[in-house]
Every structure is written in structure tokens, then in C-alpha cells.
Design an enzyme around this catalytic site. Structure first.
Site, PDB file in Angstrom:
ATOM      1  N   PHE A 191       0.822  -1.215   0.000  1.00  0.00           N
ATOM      2  CA  PHE A 191       0.000   0.000   0.000  1.00  0.00           C
ATOM      3  C   PHE A 191       0.852   1.260   0.000  1.00  0.00           C
ATOM      4  O   PHE A 191       0.383   2.329   0.365  1.00  0.00           O
ATOM      5  CB  PHE A 191      -0.976   0.011   1.183  1.00  0.00           C
TER       6      PHE A 191
ATOM      7  N   ILE B 208       2.854  -7.126  -4.910  1.00  0.00           N
ATOM      8  CA  ILE B 208       2.437  -6.829  -3.541  1.00  0.00           C
ATOM      9  C   ILE B 208       1.024  -7.357  -3.289  1.00  0.00           C
ATOM     10  O   ILE B 208       0.324  -6.887  -2.392  1.00  0.00           O
ATOM     11  CB  ILE B 208       2.529  -5.318  -3.225  1.00  0.00           C
ATOM     12  N   GLY B 209       0.648  -8.347  -4.086  1.00  0.00           N
ATOM     13  CA  GLY B 209      -0.685  -8.914  -3.926  1.00  0.00           C
ATOM     14  C   GLY B 209      -1.607  -8.487  -5.054  1.00  0.00           C
ATOM     15  O   GLY B 209      -2.787  -8.842  -5.086  1.00  0.00           O
TER      16      GLY B 209
ATOM     17  N   ILE C  34      -8.385  -4.245 -19.710  1.00  0.00           N
ATOM     18  CA  ILE C  34      -8.362  -5.069 -18.502  1.00  0.00           C
ATOM     19  C   ILE C  34      -7.668  -6.384 -18.852  1.00  0.00           C
ATOM     20  O   ILE C  34      -8.212  -7.216 -19.578  1.00  0.00           O
ATOM     21  CB  ILE C  34      -9.798  -5.303 -17.986  1.00  0.00           C
TER      22      ILE C  34
ATOM     23  N   PRO D 180      -9.742  -9.832 -15.788  1.00  0.00           N
ATOM     24  CA  PRO D 180     -10.907  -9.286 -15.076  1.00  0.00           C
ATOM     25  C   PRO D 180     -10.985  -9.740 -13.616  1.00  0.00           C
ATOM     26  O   PRO D 180     -11.581  -9.060 -12.791  1.00  0.00           O
ATOM     27  CB  PRO D 180     -12.106  -9.828 -15.860  1.00  0.00           C
ATOM     28  N   LYS D 181     -10.370 -10.881 -13.310  1.00  0.00           N
ATOM     29  CA  LYS D 181     -10.461 -11.387 -11.939  1.00  0.00           C
ATOM     30  C   LYS D 181      -9.509 -10.636 -11.005  1.00  0.00           C
ATOM     31  O   LYS D 181      -9.941 -10.105  -9.979  1.00  0.00           O
ATOM     32  CB  LYS D 181     -10.123 -12.875 -11.936  1.00  0.00           C
TER      33      LYS D 181
ATOM     34  N   GLU E 186      -4.860   2.181  -7.563  1.00  0.00           N
ATOM     35  CA  GLU E 186      -5.361   3.299  -6.767  1.00  0.00           C
ATOM     36  C   GLU E 186      -6.792   3.708  -7.144  1.00  0.00           C
ATOM     37  O   GLU E 186      -7.552   4.137  -6.286  1.00  0.00           O
ATOM     38  CB  GLU E 186      -4.469   4.545  -6.917  1.00  0.00           C
TER      39      GLU E 186
END
Ligand SMILES: Cc1cc2nc3c(=O)[nH]c(=O)nc-3n(C[C@H](O)[C@H](O)[C@H](O)COP(=O)(O)OP(=O)(O)OC[C@H]3O[C@@H](n4cnc5c(N)ncnc54)[C@H](O)[C@@H]3O)c2cc1C
Ligand code: SF4
Lengths: 750, 333
Positions: free
Chosen positions: A252, A477-478, A641, A644-645, A717
Site C-alpha cells: 500500500f 504486492i498482492g 483489462i 478481469p479477476k 489506486e
């Protein structure tokens, strides 16, 4: 047959299984024989000097190896420049254990090294410190008169200060039939990723002057950033140090700068010539970077018909006494709305706190949380529906930079979002909808975030077993970096996902920038696409040279890569398998390394942003003030995109964060001590499952071949930016009350 | 965290004897509060006496028609016990409003009574705190006191010493139900009425309750009447789950038709102990349920309340919460 294209498909996270089965290793989980453990001691005053630090009791505990303080710290690099990392704001970076001076509360002041973590922790509790305390400043509101311009530096390139005023704000505002002026406030927030900051340094003794090798497992959003810092501060040649970070348990933004556990672990490892691990505690996660407390003023004027004519947005935020942290807070109104008369301003108040640090949608969510509430208020005053009002004041160009947008499907976001939400069913009258004791309200807001791209390097190798390995020293970072990069590589070379691996987080790999600013998909994605295209050319050249090659007289443009083969476009039976190409390479893999650069000449003619329209429904208990967010619809225009998941997960994460930011999150400072008091996850509230109800994500179709060759804009973000304002506007609609001080806790609604 | 010795007690007598031998030792049950306090160096026991093997893990019927909750029954097992859920739904709801599912699986009923305040300063050795270090001062009075007490904060010397609250939800329901606490100490067994178990800070805020040194809680007894028809547990907090109460209300009514014949009101999050005023509850006897009556009662419950800045909103919030909880209990709406 492969399943091309993978891009655009909801592929499951490739690292998912390793993560949920515990196979994925994080910085604190690496082990080595003879590992020493460090525990950091932090200051308990906000400003002053250490008179005396008593380490004797700690040192006398069996198992304690050493206590490092400013008094015995080995000599390190002297110049500030050595401590500057890639995200350092202008100023003089904080250096742990530099001297006796206390610059902010909970500053790290000692490191205990022991044979076990438990002994180190116990020993740390035996250290006593005598301070000479002086008065501190920690209250932004009380010190706002000290606000001054921020100094500029490297960081300013990505975070431009507000531009000069345009037109005449005051005149236009005074003449405007509809006016809004309001002040918006929020306190400090801390990132609090689940994974604590940790560094494990594995030290191997070396001969001679070089002094040994360091393998550094670090929690970071950029291994390149960590290695530069460690090498420069500790004067270690790059060939003797390697930073590895394959998994990051959330960042984050907190990992955009090397945190002090890296310094501490390196210090001890170098000095003791031993392997060392330092892990911070949750409480210590509140002892460095944070989203700065900010006070904003927004004033807007509109004509009788509701055309915006005047815009003023100013922000005053805190920074430390040694660095000028800034973020872009006030510019967005000027980019999104058409008034001819605009004044924007951002100033800093230096306080005795740690330097703030980019935190998800830094500046953007701060500024838009204020601006979009003010716009809502203005629309209400003008008697125009908030969606209509935004359509009426829509711009296809960025008026601030006077450039067209590379793409901007925000209109479509409004349309699809409003439809999905059922916006028109809302009775526009505030406090007009209820369900028993619950007042019901709907609100909306716009979001915007830059679509940036940096240069990055990557390597692609077709291995002797016919599989493809692509690597770049970026991070995941995930967000799904592993997955989307594998998709891009597989599509570019016509291979199946099973035959492609993507590696990251290792300084032995080609360099990539820190993972932040929502630029990784664009940046590393372009690097991966570019390097795979380069490898394709190399493979084609090799294929042409093969005996009886069907491509002897073909050009590169005449072939395609599909089904693990190179095929002639006009006759797919004329083909050579990738396996046979690599077989013809004399028993070696075919490798290619290259840099993906942004096309600056093309990009600079446009403003490049992702947009969103967020619709939120809340219920507010009429007597008790409790707010629940019953529904959010986010319609996102984020370019192409890729998956999409993973994309949806990014947006959902932003929406959940937005609920917490609007209603719960705040690091509360007690100004008696200049100390954050709710420094744990029981009292620092973020949204929990029970706070999260129906979340709906729409990706609006958007084509953009200017942002980057992939047409992606990044989604880290944008999912957050508009959410707090949409919720605050919904609270207004439910109750008739404007709460301009986040978080909107129940006491503010009594 | 300091280093400590560890003993696993194999019976109540053994546990009490071990504790009598070492006054700086502490019993450990689920550990959900004690371990946190040890990590922060707030609690520094020289020995942990592990009581988890003691045979206090069952819920049994009592002679007078009530239930006995063994001290080591977990909060989760208590809330989901058939008899508790059916006859004491107020208690079950209060427990389930607390902490998280994971914590409730570890937390024991005895430990819940003994959990310490969540005052930020109490947990942070960098700041003065009379409860942690008598005489050092109370940081909360002029500090960040959002979660602090508004009732019962006075002290005999006149200077307020501590404005901490008891953070439990379960205890608010137990206070309303007039449970009793069974304890065993070096001098034998005794029974403590719930209202006398926790105490106000006065000028000895370091003492949370009336348990004597070395006494072990063995059980909590619930009387026969569980007010299972007309009850409400209302918890107001800063998020929908996993947050301590800013204000909570346990309301229990005995009604004959529209008329209230018995009433219990206990408040959480407002004082150093679950807050009751039997004389105010008595105002409801013989009245028919209405928001006006409840408003009068709410005002009286908060009589003498004092805010300290950040927590001043609780004065109004508590009143509204009482009215709402009583209305829910009386099924007014
Ligand atoms: C993050 C968090 C959130 C929470 N939220 C809530 C909430 O919303 N509402 C709520 O009510 N609670 C909440 N809790 C508190 C939780 O309910 C208590 O921590 C728990 O009930 C304590 O029980 P335990 O068995 O774990 O006690 P332990 O931690 O083992 O012990 C606590 C204390 O009790 C003493 N003790 C334990 N058993 C006995 C006994 N039989 N006789 C005498 N002394 C004994 C111990 O010596 C120790 O001093 C929360 C806790 C945490 C960590
Ligand atoms: S309220 Fe009580 S526990 Fe909190 S600081 Fe004051 S004395 Fe300590």
C-alpha cells in the site's frame, strides 16, 4: 492447443496456491543456521536528546550478543545522498542511530541482537533511557499558520506542485450565483499491511577486503531500491549483495522506501559478520511513514445554470522536520472541471513526526474526498442532480495542462454506474428515504488517477526444455503481477500458461522501478511484451537458419507464434516448433534482455488518466448515528483489462479501503506526548467483513493506444479514489448533514 | 515480555496452592488478554499457572433452576450452548457481540470477567497511567479519551484518578442477569454477587475487582430467570464487528401484557464496571412501555455523568441507546 489470448481472461492467481498453502515465503520466514535475532527499541518522547542509554542489564542476559545504539554505531556513509532512496522526498533522510537527537516519537534508538527472538525482546525491555526533553509540535491544526511552500527535488517530477493561478478566482467566485466554501480535515493514517516489515540477512564469510556476501530477504515494494540503499549506506560492492523479495504481504506504499529494519539487520550483519533477522512489531508499524494529516479548503462557484466558473482548492499537510513530503492533492479539480478561474495551493507544516509516505492513492484520495463533496454541495445548491451536474461540467480535455485526454470514458462510467445502481430511483431530497429507524441515502463521486509508465528491464529465455522463463526485478504486492505478466508473455509467444513462468523480486534479475503509482502493469507489462517480441525475433532468426527451414525466404512479419510453434501466416502447416528452435541452439537456452521504454514523444501530447464513477448507498441510524454502507457500485475506465479477476480484486480492495477511510480509519495522536495512541489493529480500525456488503464493479470498455502498447492504465489506486466522497455524499443525502471531518464516526452524526 | 516459569495445574487445589506460593504468578486461561499484556510488558508474571486442564469446562444445571458456567468454558461454547441460547439469549447475544469468532473460541468465561481495560495509555509504557503505575498520573483525562468512562469516575480525594472502562460485553449481560461468581482461594470458597465483583476506581484504580489475591474463579452462576422473552443487547461501536463498545446496553424486562413488572438495565463502555442503578430500574415497575417513560429512565441512568472531551458524546449516545434497547426489549416498534 493453447488458449490464446490469455489477456482479457479471468485467470486465477498463479501464486494463489502457494500463498494459501504456506509455501510462499515472506521476508521473515527465511532461515539459516546460526541466525541472530534483532529487536528494535523506540523512543518514548517526541523531541529532545538521549542523555543516557543504559544497556548493561540487557547485555548481561545470557544470549544477548550486542546492543547497538548511537554511541557504538559503526562508522557509516556520511553524506545524505547515500541514504536517499528512489522515493525519498527533498530533504535529509532519517538515519537510524545517527546521533543522540530524538526527531519524532517512536524513533528507533537501539537494536538488541541475541541468539533468540525471545531473549532479544526481553533484553530490549531492560534498556532504560534518560532523555532531555524539549517541547514538540505534533498538532497540524494548531500549527497551520506555519505553513510554507514545499521545497522541490527529484520527487517533484512525478508529483508536480500546483500550477500558477488561471483567470481570476476571486472575481469569478464573488460573481457566482451558486457558491460553496468548506474546510475538510482528516488525520494521519498508517498503511498496516498484514505482513510486518522484516529483513533476513544471510551472511556468507568472504575472503579479503570484500568482507563477505549478503543475501537480503527484505519486505519491500522494490528490491532495486533496497539494494541501492544497503550498498551505499554500508559501502558494499553490488557484486556482494543481493536482495530477494518473492512475496510481499501487502504494501500500500509502505514498502516504497526502505524501512529501518533493513538498516538494522544490515548494520548487525556487517558488524558481527553473522546472519541476522529483524522483524518489526505491529506497534512499530506505526513508527514510520503514513498518510499525512491534511486540512483542505475548497471554494467553488457556478453560474445560475450550474456551469462551474470558479475553483479554489488549497491543502495544508504535515511533514517531518527533515524531509518535505508532498503529494498531488489539489490539482485534480483543475483537470476534471472546466472553470476558467482556478487557484490551487498546497503547503506544508513541518512537525516532529516521521516523514509521511505514499499511501494507496496518495494525494488523490485526499484531494478528491474533499473536492467531490464540494461538487456535490454545489450541485445541490444549483438544484441539479449530481450526475447531471458532472455531465454538464464535463471536459474532454484536461483544462489544467491544456491537453486532450488520451482516452476518457468517464461519461460511460456515469451512465453504466448510475444504471446499475438505480440512481434515478433515488428521491433527490435529503433525509427523504427511510427504513424503520434507518435513514437511507445515495451519493456518488468521481475518481481520477494518473496512468503512468516508467522504463523497466526484463529478460526472456526459451529454456532447453522448450519452456519460457521471463523475469524482471519488480514486485507482486498482492496485485497479481505474477499472473498478468505470465499472460502477456504467453500471448506474445503463443505458448500456454503452463509453459511460461514469470519471476520477480530479485536483484539478480533485470531492474524494474519500485511497485507503486499503479504503473506496474503498464511498466513491467510493456517490458515483458517488448522482451518477448525481441526474443521472438531471435527465435525466428534461428529458425531461418535451421536445415530445410520453411522460413528460408520469409520475413518476420510473415510469421506468427502460436501453439508453441512459429508458423507462416498464410500456411500454418509451414511451421517449426519452438522446441526444435531451441534444440538447434547448441544446447543452450535462447535469451534476450531489453528495456521497455515509455514512448514519451507520443505520451506528452496527452493527459493520461484512469477514471471512475462511484455510487454508494448508506443507512444511518436516525438516533444512534451508526453508518452502514449497504451497496457500492464502481464503474471504472481503466483502459484494457488484462485479467478481469485480478482487476476486480484490486477494485474491490480499493472499495473496502474506501469504507474504512470514510468511516473508521485514523491514527490518533495525543498531542500531550506527540504520540500515536491507537497503535494496534484492535484500536486502529479498518473495515472488517461485517462492514462490507454488496460491492459491484463495472469495467467500462476503453481503448487507448497512447498510454502504452498494452493499453492498460493500472488499477491499484483508482478503486479507492472516489469511494470516501461517494459515502460522505450518501451520508448527506441520508441525513441532511455534511460531515467534512473524516472518518465519519457516529458521534459526528448525533 | 519477560522470561517466566510455567506450571500446568492439575486441579483447583493445586492451582490455588501454586499461586499462594508465588504472589507474582498469574493464572492463564485462553491467554487472549494476558499474553497481549505480557508482550507489552504491562503484565510481568514470574510464573504462568496454566489452568486449562482444570475440570471447569462444563455448563450444568443448578439446584435453583439456573445454570452454572464453568470458568473454563469458552465464550463461544457458552454462547452456542442450547440452554444458554434458549433461556439466556441476552447473555448469548452479548457474548457474540464481543471480539471475533477466533478470540471467542479461545477466551474463557472466567478470563472474560478478569480482562483488563483497553485504555490506550494502560497498554503503552511510554505514558503515565495510574492503573498500571499508581501515582504516575492519568494520561487519559486530558488526552485521547474516546473510549473512556463518563460515570463513577470520582474518588474520595476528589481528584479523578482513572477514567478507564471495563471492556467486556459478557459482563454487561451478567450484571443485568444478576449472576454470581464462585471463587476458591487459599481460605476456601466464596460467592460474590456480580454487582460487587467489579469495582469503581476511587483512588486505587490499579484494582479492577474484589477478587482477593490468589483466588480462582471456578464458575459463574446464572439465576433461574433469564428474561428470555423481553430483552435486548445493543452495542454501539466504531465498526460493525471486532471493536469494543463505545456504549452498550443490556435491557431485560418482565412484562405482563403492556405493563412492566420487573426491569434490569446494565450499561457497558461507560464506567469501570457494568453500570446499574436498581433505583432507576424500579421507576419502570408498573409502567406501561413507552418511549417517553424510557426517556425519563435513560436520563436518570445517566444522572451525574461527566464527559472528558473526546468521550462527551457518550452522554447523549448512552441515553439514546437505553431508549432504543428498552423499546426493543418491550417490542415497541
Ligand atoms: C482484539 C480483541 C478484541 C476483543 N474484543 C472484545 C469485545 O468486543 N468484547 C469483549 O467482551 N471482549 C473482547 N475481547 C476480550 C476477550 O473477551 C478477553 O480477552 C477474554 O475474554 C479473556 O479470556 P481469556 O480466557 O483469554 O483470559 P486470559 O487472557 O487467559 O486471562 C485474563 C486474565 O484473567 C485471569 N484469569 C483467567 N482465568 C481466571 C480464573 N478462572 N480465575 C481467576 N483469574 C483468571 C488471568 O490471570 C488474567 O489476568 C477482545 C480481545 C481482543 C484481544
Ligand atoms: S484512564 Fe485509567 S487506565 Fe487509562 S491512563 Fe488513566 S489511569 Fe491509566
Amino acid at each position: 492447443m493453447t488458449q490464446q489470448p490469455y489477456i482479457g481472461k479471468p485467470i486465477n492467481r498463479l501464486d494463489g496456491l502457494d500463498k494459501v498453502t504456506g509455501k510462499a515465503k515472506y521476508a521473515a520466514e527465511f532461515d539459516t543456521p546460526d541466525l541472530l535475532h534483532g529487536y528494535v527499541v523506540n523512543s518514548t518522547i517526541a523531541k529532545g536528546k538521549i542523555k543516557k542509554i543504559n544497556t548493561q542489564d540487557a547485555l548481561s542476559l545470557p544470549g544477548v550478543v550486542k546492543v547497538f545504539t548511537h554511541e557504538n554505531r559503526p562508522k557509516l556513509a556520511w553524506f545524505d545522498i547515500n541514504y536517499k532512496d528512489q522515493d525519498a522526498p527533498p530533504g535529509s533522510p532519517f538515519r537510524p542511530l545517527r546521533d543522540a537527537k530524538i526527531r519524532y516519537d517512536a524513533q528507533p534508538i537501539a537494536l538488541v541482537i541475541a541468539e533468540t527472538f525471545e531473549v532479544a525482546r526481553y533484553a530490549a525491555s531492560l534498556i532504560t533511557v534518560e532523555y532531555e526533553q524539549v517541547a514538540h509540535l505534533s498538532d497540524l491544526e494548531a500549527n497551520r499558520h506555519k505553513a510554507r511552500k514545499a521545497s522541490s527535488g527529484m520527487a517533484t517530477l512525478l508529483k508536480p506542485p500546483p500550477p500558477k493561478p488561471k483567470g481570476n478566482f476571486e472575481e469569478a467566485f464573488n460573481a457566482a450565483p451558486h457558491q460553496v466554501t468548506a474546510e475538510y480535515v482528516h488525520g494521519m493514517e498508517h498503511h498496516n499491511p498484514m505482513e510486518m516489515f522484516a529483513t533476513t540477512v544471510v551472511f556468507e564469510k568472504g575472503r579479503g577486503k570484500s568482507g563477505g556476501k549478503y543475501t537480503v530477504y527484505d519486505k519491500t515494494q522494490g528490491v532495486t531500491n533496497s539494494i541501492l540503499y544497503a550498498a551505499q549506506v554500508f559501502d558494499i560492492p553490488f557484486k556482494n549483495i543481493r536482495v530477494v523479495s518473492p512475496y510481499v504481504g501487502g504494501g500500500f506504499g509502505s514498502g516504497l522506501r526502505p524501512q529501518y529494519q533493513l538498516f538494522m539487520a544490515m548494520l548487525a550483519a556487517q558488524n558481527l559478520k553473522r546472519s541476522v533477522k529483524v522483524v518489526l512489531t505491529r506497534q512499530q508499524m506505526f513508527s514510520f511513514g503514513h498518510r499525512p494529516a491534511t486540512i483542505q479548503t475548497v471554494a467553488l462557484g457556478a453560474s445560475a445554470e450550474g456551469d462551474m466558473t470558479a475553483l479554489y482548492h488549497s491543502a495544508v499537510s504535515e511533514t517531518s522536520q527533515f524531509e518535505d513530503y508532498t503529494e498531488v492533492v489539489v490539482n485534480y479539480g483543475g483537470m476534471l472541471y472546466p472553470p476558467e478561474n482556478v487557484t490551487l495551493d498546497h503547503q506544508l507544516v513541518p512537525l516532529d513526526v516521521s516523514t509521511p509516505l505514499d499511501m494507496r492513492a496518495p494525494g488523490g484520495v485526499t484531494g478528491m474526498s474533499a473536492l467531490e463533496c464540494a461538487v456535490d454541495e454545489l450541485a445541490f445548491k444549483a438544484g441539479i442532480d449530481p450526475v447531471e451536474f458532472r455531465l454538464q461540467n464535463y471536459t474532454d480535455r484536461d483544462p489544467l495542462a491544456d491537453l486532450p485526454y488520451s482516452s476518457k470514458e468517464l461519461r460511460e462510467c456515469f451512465r453504466q454506474g448510475a444504471e446499475r445502481f438505480g440512481w434515478l430511483k433515488r428521491n433527490p431530497e435529503p433525509r427523504s428515504m427511510r427504513d424503520g429507524h434507518q435513514l437511507v441515502g445515495g451519493g456518488m463521486a468521481t475518481g481520477i488517477w494518473e496512468a503512468n509508465q516508467m522504463p523497466a528491464r526484463a529478460e526472456a529465455a526459451l529454456l532447453v526444455n522448450g519452456k519460457l522463463r521471463v523475469s524482471s526485478a519488480t514486485a507482486d504486492i498482492g496485485t497479481g503481477t505474477y499472473t498478468i505478466m505470465t499472460q502477456i508473455a504467453a500471448d506474445t509467444l503463443g505458448m500456454s500458461l503452463d509453459d511460461v513462468t514469470f519471476k520477480l523480486g530479485d536483484t539478480d534479475m533485470p531492474a524494474a522501478p519500485i511497485q507503486g503509482g499503479s504503473w506496474t502493469a503498464a511498466t513491467v507489462g510493456t517490458a515483458v511484451k517488448t522482451v518477448c517480441e525481441g526474443l521472438a525475433k531471435k527465435l525466428f532468426k534461428l529458425a531461418r537458419k535451421m536445415p530445410d527451414s520453411p522460413f528460408a525466404s520469409a520475413l518476420f512479419d510473415e510469421v506468427v507464434f502460436a501453439d508453441k510453434m512459429i508458423q507462416l501466416k498464410k500456411d500454418s502447416l509451414m511451421a517449426v516448433s519452438l522446441q526444435s528452435v531451441v534444440d538447434s541452439n547448441g544446447g543452450a537456452a535462447v535469451r534476450h534482455t531489453s528495456t521497455g521504454f515509455p514512448n514519451i514523444l507520443k505520451q506528452r501530447k496527452y493527459t493520461r488518466s484512469a477514471h471512475s464513477a462511484v455510487f454508494a448507498e448508506v443507512t444511518v441510524d436516525e438516533d444512534l448515528g451508526t453508518v452502514r454502507v449497504t451497496r457500492i457500485v464502481s464503474a471504472i475506465a481503466g483502459g484494457r483489462i488484462l485479467n478481469p479477476k485480478t482487476a476486480r480484486s484490486q477494485i474491490l480492495g480499493g472499495m473496502v479501503w474506501g469504507i474504512g477511510k470514510a468511516l473508521e480509519e485514523e491514527s490518533v495522536m495525543d498531542h500531550q506526548f506527540g504520540r500515536i495512541m491507537n497503535h494496534n489493529l484492535a484500536e486502529y480500525h479498518v473495515a472488517v467483513n461485517a462492514d462490507v456488503q454488496a460491492l459491484d464493479v463495472i469495467f467500462v470498455e476503453e481503448h487507448d493506444d497512447i498510454v502504452n502498447p498494452l493499453g492498460v492504465k493500472g488499477l491499484g489506486e483508482i478503486g479507492l479514489v472516489g469511494v470516501p466522497a461517494a459515502i460522505a455524499n450518501a451520508v448527506f443525502h441520508a441525513t441532511g448533514k455534511r460531515i467534512r471531518n473524516l472518518p465519519i464516526t457516529l458521534d459526528k452524526l448525533l | 515480555m519477560n522470561s517466566f516459569a510455567y506450571t500446568r495445574a492439575d486441579g483447583v487445589t493445586h492451582a490455588v496452592a501454586e499461586r499462594a506460593d508465588e504472589s507474582t504468578a498469574a493464572f492463564i486461561a485462553g491467554g487472549t488478554n494476558l499474553i497481549d499484556l505480557m508482550k507489552e510488558n504491562v503484565a510481568r508474571p514470574t510464573r504462568l499457572i496454566d489452568i486449562n486442564r482444570l475440570p471447569l469446562t462444563t455448563i450444568t444445571d443448578t439446584e435453583n433452576g439456573g445454570l452454572r458456567l464453568g470458568a473454563l468454558v469458552t465464550n463461544a461454547d457458552t454462547a452456542y450452548d442450547d440452554k444458554v441460547a434458549k433461556n439466556y439469549p441476552l447473555l448469548a447475544e452479548a457474548i457474540l457481540a464481543g471480539a471475533s469468532a477466533q478470540l471467542r473460541n479461545m477466551a474463557t468465561d472466567g478470563g472474560n470477567l478478569m480482562q483488563r481495560t483497553r485504555c490506550y495509555y494502560f497498554y503503552d509504557l511510554a505514558t503515565p497511567c495510574n492503573k498500571r503505575e499508581p501515582g504516575s498520573g492519568c494520561s487519559a483525562i486530558n488526552g485521547y479519551n474516546r473510549i473512556h468512562a463518563i460515570l463513577g469516575t470520582g474518588s474520595p480525594t476528589g481528584d479523578v484518578q482513572c477514567i478507564a472502562t471495563h471492556p467486556s460485553d459478557m459482563c454487561v449481560a451478567l450484571a443485568a442477569l444478576e449472576a454470581t461468581v464462585q471463587v476458591t482461594g487459599p481460605d476456601g470458597d466464596r460467592t460474590i454477587p456480580f454487582a460487587e465483583f467489579h469495582r469503581l476506581p476511587g483512588d486505587t484504580p490499579q484494582i479492577d475487582n474484589t477478587l482477593e489475591a490468589g483466588e480462582l474463579i471456578t464458575a459463574i452462576d446464572l439465576p433461574a430467570n433469564g428474561f428470555s422473552k423481553n430483552y435486548a443487547y445493543l452495542k454501539l461501536r466504531d465498526r460493525a464487528s471486532y471493536a469494543f463498545a463505545l456504549v452498550s446496553v443490556a435491557a431485560a424486562l418482565e412484562m405482563e401484557g403492556e405493563t412492566i413488572v420487573d426491569a434490569r438495565i446494565a450499561l457497558g463502555g461507560v464506567a469501570h464496571k457494568p453500570w446499574r442503578r436498581p433505583e432507576v430500574e424500579a421507576m419502570l415497575h408498573g409502567k406501561s412501555a413507552s418511549n417517553d417513560v424510557f426517556q425519563t429512565v435513560a436520563d436518570a441512568m445517566l444522572d451525574g455523568a461527566q464527559g472528558y472531551g473526546h468521550n462527551t458524546f457518550k452522554l447523549e449516545l448512552a441515553k439514546r441507546a437505553i431508549v432504543r434497547a428498552l423499546a426493543q426489549a418491550a417490542k415497541l416498534n
